[in-house]
Design a protein around this motif. Structure first.
Motif, PDB file in Angstrom:
ATOM      1  N   GLY A 109       0.799  -1.225   0.000  1.00  8.02           N
ATOM      2  CA  GLY A 109       0.000   0.000   0.000  1.00  8.02           C
ATOM      3  C   GLY A 109       0.826   1.266   0.000  1.00  8.02           C
ATOM      4  N   ARG A 110       1.867   1.303   0.806  1.00  8.56           N
ATOM      5  CA  ARG A 110       2.757   2.473   0.835  1.00  8.56           C
ATOM      6  C   ARG A 110       4.132   2.045   1.320  1.00  8.56           C
ATOM      7  NH1 ARG A 110       1.077   6.197   6.160  1.00  8.56           N
ATOM      8  NH2 ARG A 110       0.833   4.442   7.587  1.00  8.56           N
ATOM      9  N   ALA A 111       5.122   2.914   1.086  1.00 11.02           N
ATOM     10  CA  ALA A 111       6.496   2.535   1.418  1.00 11.02           C
ATOM     11  C   ALA A 111       7.323   3.780   1.718  1.00 11.02           C
ATOM     12  CB  ALA A 111       7.113   1.764   0.257  1.00 11.02           C
ATOM     13  N   PHE A 112       8.542   3.543   2.194  1.00  8.23           N
ATOM     14  CA  PHE A 112       9.482   4.642   2.400  1.00  8.23           C
ATOM     15  C   PHE A 112      10.905   4.096   2.267  1.00  8.23           C
ATOM     16  CE2 PHE A 112      12.267   7.556   4.498  1.00  8.23           C
ATOM     17  CZ  PHE A 112      11.746   8.800   4.177  1.00  8.23           C
ATOM     18  N   PRO A 113      11.654   4.569   1.247  1.00  6.39           N
ATOM     19  CA  PRO A 113      13.039   4.100   1.099  1.00  6.39           C
ATOM     20  C   PRO A 113      13.945   4.889   2.043  1.00  6.39           C
ATOM     21  CG  PRO A 113      12.421   5.549  -0.731  1.00  6.39           C
ATOM     22  CD  PRO A 113      11.256   5.526   0.201  1.00  6.39           C
ATOM     23  N   THR A 114      14.584   4.208   2.971  1.00  8.06           N
ATOM     24  CA  THR A 114      15.410   4.926   3.956  1.00  8.06           C
ATOM     25  C   THR A 114      16.815   5.163   3.394  1.00  8.06           C
ATOM     26  OG1 THR A 114      16.120   2.832   4.949  1.00  8.06           O
ATOM     27  CG2 THR A 114      14.215   3.915   5.938  1.00  8.06           C
ATOM     28  N   THR A 115      17.450   6.214   3.895  1.00  8.10           N
ATOM     29  CA  THR A 115      18.863   6.460   3.592  1.00  8.10           C
ATOM     30  C   THR A 115      19.686   5.806   4.696  1.00  8.10           C
ATOM     31  OG1 THR A 115      18.903   8.456   4.919  1.00  8.10           O
ATOM     32  CG2 THR A 115      18.303   8.724   2.589  1.00  8.10           C
ATOM     33  N   GLU A 116      20.998   5.747   4.483  1.00 10.78           N
ATOM     34  CA  GLU A 116      21.894   5.198   5.507  1.00 10.78           C
ATOM     35  C   GLU A 116      21.723   5.985   6.826  1.00 10.78           C
ATOM     36  OE1 GLU A 116      24.124   2.656   5.216  1.00 10.78           O
ATOM     37  OE2 GLU A 116      25.899   3.124   6.435  1.00 10.78           O
ATOM     38  N   ARG A 117      21.566   7.331   6.692  1.00 13.66           N
ATOM     39  CA  ARG A 117      21.414   8.147   7.903  1.00 13.66           C
ATOM     40  C   ARG A 117      20.074   7.857   8.603  1.00 13.66           C
ATOM     41  NH1 ARG A 117      23.236  12.038  11.124  1.00 13.66           N
ATOM     42  NH2 ARG A 117      21.651  13.397  12.018  1.00 13.66           N
ATOM     43  N   ASP A 118      19.009   7.684   7.822  1.00 13.29           N
ATOM     44  CA  ASP A 118      17.710   7.324   8.429  1.00 13.29           C
ATOM     45  C   ASP A 118      17.848   6.036   9.240  1.00 13.29           C
ATOM     46  OD1 ASP A 118      16.446   9.427   7.060  1.00 13.29           O
ATOM     47  OD2 ASP A 118      15.777   8.129   5.414  1.00 13.29           O
ATOM     48  N   ARG A 119      18.580   5.070   8.640  1.00 15.05           N
ATOM     49  CA  ARG A 119      18.712   3.765   9.324  1.00 15.05           C
ATOM     50  C   ARG A 119      19.550   3.885  10.594  1.00 15.05           C
ATOM     51  NH1 ARG A 119      18.839   2.243   3.890  1.00 15.05           N
ATOM     52  NH2 ARG A 119      21.100   2.001   3.746  1.00 15.05           N
ATOM     53  N   LEU A 120      20.566   4.760  10.536  1.00 11.41           N
ATOM     54  CA  LEU A 120      21.379   4.999  11.737  1.00 11.41           C
ATOM     55  C   LEU A 120      20.497   5.589  12.841  1.00 11.41           C
ATOM     56  CD1 LEU A 120      24.020   5.521  13.366  1.00 11.41           C
ATOM     57  CD2 LEU A 120      24.276   7.651  12.076  1.00 11.41           C
ATOM     58  N   ILE A 121      19.728   6.628  12.496  1.00 10.41           N
ATOM     59  CA  ILE A 121      18.884   7.272  13.511  1.00 10.41           C
ATOM     60  C   ILE A 121      17.831   6.287  14.022  1.00 10.41           C
ATOM     61  CG2 ILE A 121      17.178   9.109  13.900  1.00 10.41           C
ATOM     62  CD1 ILE A 121      18.850  10.861  12.001  1.00 10.41           C
ATOM     63  N   ARG A 122      17.281   5.505  13.105  1.00  9.02           N
ATOM     64  CA  ARG A 122      16.265   4.511  13.517  1.00  9.02           C
ATOM     65  C   ARG A 122      16.845   3.562  14.563  1.00  9.02           C
ATOM     66  NH1 ARG A 122      14.646  -0.775  11.191  1.00  9.02           N
ATOM     67  NH2 ARG A 122      12.410  -1.065  11.513  1.00  9.02           N
ATOM     68  N   GLU A 123      18.038   3.075  14.319  1.00 12.77           N
ATOM     69  CA  GLU A 123      18.636   2.143  15.285  1.00 12.77           C
ATOM     70  C   GLU A 123      18.977   2.838  16.599  1.00 12.77           C
ATOM     71  OE1 GLU A 123      21.287  -1.112  14.653  1.00 12.77           O
ATOM     72  OE2 GLU A 123      21.157  -0.882  12.487  1.00 12.77           O
ATOM     73  N   VAL A 124      19.456   4.078  16.503  1.00 13.17           N
ATOM     74  CA  VAL A 124      19.789   4.802  17.744  1.00 13.17           C
ATOM     75  C   VAL A 124      18.530   4.965  18.595  1.00 13.17           C
ATOM     76  CG1 VAL A 124      20.438   7.079  18.657  1.00 13.17           C
ATOM     77  CG2 VAL A 124      21.858   5.987  16.913  1.00 13.17           C
ATOM     78  N   VAL A 125      17.434   5.409  17.993  1.00 10.54           N
ATOM     79  CA  VAL A 125      16.234   5.670  18.812  1.00 10.54           C
ATOM     80  C   VAL A 125      15.598   4.362  19.301  1.00 10.54           C
ATOM     81  CG1 VAL A 125      15.768   7.924  17.763  1.00 10.54           C
ATOM     82  CG2 VAL A 125      14.585   5.949  16.892  1.00 10.54           C
ATOM     83  N   LEU A 126      15.580   3.350  18.440  1.00 12.27           N
ATOM     84  CA  LEU A 126      14.935   2.097  18.882  1.00 12.27           C
ATOM     85  C   LEU A 126      15.793   1.385  19.932  1.00 12.27           C
ATOM     86  CD1 LEU A 126      13.362   0.801  15.537  1.00 12.27           C
ATOM     87  CD2 LEU A 126      12.247   2.024  17.402  1.00 12.27           C
ATOM     88  N   LEU A 127      17.121   1.372  19.709  1.00 13.91           N
ATOM     89  CA  LEU A 127      17.974   0.669  20.686  1.00 13.91           C
ATOM     90  C   LEU A 127      18.078   1.437  22.004  1.00 13.91           C
ATOM     91  CD1 LEU A 127      20.763  -0.876  18.425  1.00 13.91           C
ATOM     92  CD2 LEU A 127      18.934  -2.064  19.639  1.00 13.91           C
TER      93      LEU A 127
END
Ligand code: SF4
Length: 456
Positions: free
Chosen positions: A367-385
């Motif tokens: 239905g919908r998507a979002f292609p992450t950048t390397e920086r998005d993935r870094l921030i995602r891991e920082v906030v989730l971890l």
């Protein structure tokens, strides 16, 4: 409008729990070509693959629920849905991103997966395992509503390799369960837990919610005492939110008729009968969570995240959460389900008709998507971890080639100054007070373009 600190501590409408980054409001159908490319590309080396299955049926709708669930489907509708989700797994199993990887973890969530009958579960799991076996998976979780369980249903689950049973208890007091729209009774909790122990499931988790409508200190203490008598392997405590579009949110009116924002004070609507008449504020919910954590720790448990306490951190893992928070791939199957593959977030179509229709036509129901950048993935891991209470500087250096202490100097210094965390040598550690309310501090790490957005 300026909002006072006191107003911010009241429970208002909206989500506060951070489940992903960038937030869902930035995902769009215009990125579907990225999602299709991602599922058809080979996997990144060393990235595990998981499978999430959304079973969207419930006996009745809880008044605080905002998930895509159905309470009016009959056996033939359910059969249509189970055929559709099986077809979805089959289509995904043939995509290039699998790359020969066996499933590392599986999660049956809902809705109420245990709403399905033993024979429906047996049929579904037999078909799924023939397509994508999970015999070597490190964990297979199954969410249950205690009132839907019978012993033979649990035996079926055990036969199909479920390793982690998660019981949605939420509260033990019958009046609170009933007022909040839960379908199960207190007796059913003990009965289900007893059977699960007898059948030897390797891990049993119990969910509680701090701050259900009608909650008070005396009852919360009784709930924690009852929890300790049961001795589950893992306890998850959510702090009650009032997202938009729940029954409670619709029934409660905003004081002075002000616009509904997440900062407005909520009062019970006229004529509403509530055991306590109001929704606990955030400091109270945090105090209840802290009390439960402290009692559990006194009894030998260990805090393993902002929401979970386990009997032994060394032996009680939650693979699904750990894998997801570290950027693992996951097929999110079922109506409105969320997944992540090869750096692209994706969500399925969110209506029954559209979801089932696509699969009947032999197509993936994206239905919908979002292609992450390397920086998005870094921030995602920082906030989730950070929700585990600890960040390992070396882990991020090895994976992203950055020192998170310099990369996030400002937010770390701010949260350190305010007492929510400490930067200590090679790590970042939340203070106990910081961990219990970490979600509201996580936007400090967001890039500016992803701030100030409604979280849906
Ligand atoms: S059991 Fe869970 S999914 Fe079902 S209505 Fe209640 S909160 Fe929602």
């Amino acid at each position: 409008m300026t909002v006072s600190a006191a107003e911010q501590e009241k429970t208002g409408l909206g989500n506060y729990f951070i489940a992903n980054y960038p937030q869902f409001s930035f995902w769009s159908s215009s990125y579907l070509p990225d999602a299709e490319r991602a599922v058809n590309s080979p996997p990144r080396p060393g990235v595990p693959l998981g499978l999430y299955l959304h079973i969207p049926f419930c006996r009745k709708r809880c008044k605080f629920c905002y998930f895509r669930v159905y309470t009016d489907k009959n056996a033939s509708d359910i059969s249509v849905y189970l055929n559709a989700i099986t077809k979805e797994v089959e289509l995904l199993s043939k995509t290039g991103c699998v790359g020969g990887r066996p499933l590392d973890y599986v999660y049956f969530g809902g809705g109420t997966p245990s709403y399905l009958s033993a024979s429906q579960l047996d049929g579904l799991m037999s078909r799924l395992r023939a397509i994508m076996p999970w015999d070597s998976a490190r964990e297979v979780t199954f969410e249950c509503e205690p009132g839907t369980l019978q012993k033979h249903k649990l035996e079926t689950l055990r036969t199909h390799g479920i390793t982690r049973l998660s019981l949605g208890v939420e509260n033990f007091k019958p009046e609170i369960l009933q007022y909040n729209g839960r379908a199960h009774s207190e007796d059913e909790i003990y009965r289900a837990f007893g059977w699960a122990r007898e059948l030897g499931f390797p891990q049993i988790n119990i969910d509680l919610i701090a701050g259900m409508v009608g909650e008070d200190w005396d009852n919360w203490k009784r709930c924690v005492a009852k929890l300790l008598e049961l001795q589950p392997d893992c306890v998850t405590i959510y702090q009650m939110e009032l997202p938009y579009n729940t029954e409670f949110s619709k029934a409660l009116r905003v004081k002075d008729g002000a616009a509904r924002t997440s900062l407005d004070l909520i009062q019970p609507a006229e004529g509403t009968v509530s055991p306590a008449g109001n929704v606990a504020d955030w400091p109270t919910k945090r105090a209840w969570t802290k009390y439960a954590f402290d009692e559990l720790v006194k009894n030998g448990y260990e805090v393993s995240s902002a929401t979970t306490v386990v009997k032994s951190k060394a032996n009680t893992k939650f693979v699904y959460r750990e894998a997801l928070w570290r950027g693992a791939d996951m097929f999110g199957t079922g109506v409105a389900s969320f997944g992540h593959v090869n750096g692209v977030h994706m969500q399925n179509l969110d209506t029954w008709e559209a979801y089932v229709g696509k699969l009947e036509a032999g197509e993936l129901p994206l239905g919908r998507a979002f292609p992450t950048t390397e920086r998005d993935r870094l921030i995602r891991e920082v906030v989730l971890l950070l929700k585990t209470g600890h960040l390992d500087v070396d882990y991020f250096r090895g994976k992203y080639g950055v020192d998170i202490r310099t990369e996030f100097r400002e937010p770390l210094a701010k949260l350190d100054r305010e007492g929510w965390l400490k930067v200590t040598g090679e790590g970042v550690d939340c203070t106990p007070e910081g961990l219990i309310q970490i979600d509201r501090h996580l936007p400090a790490f967001f890039d500016p373009q992803y701030l100030s957005s409604r979280y849906t």
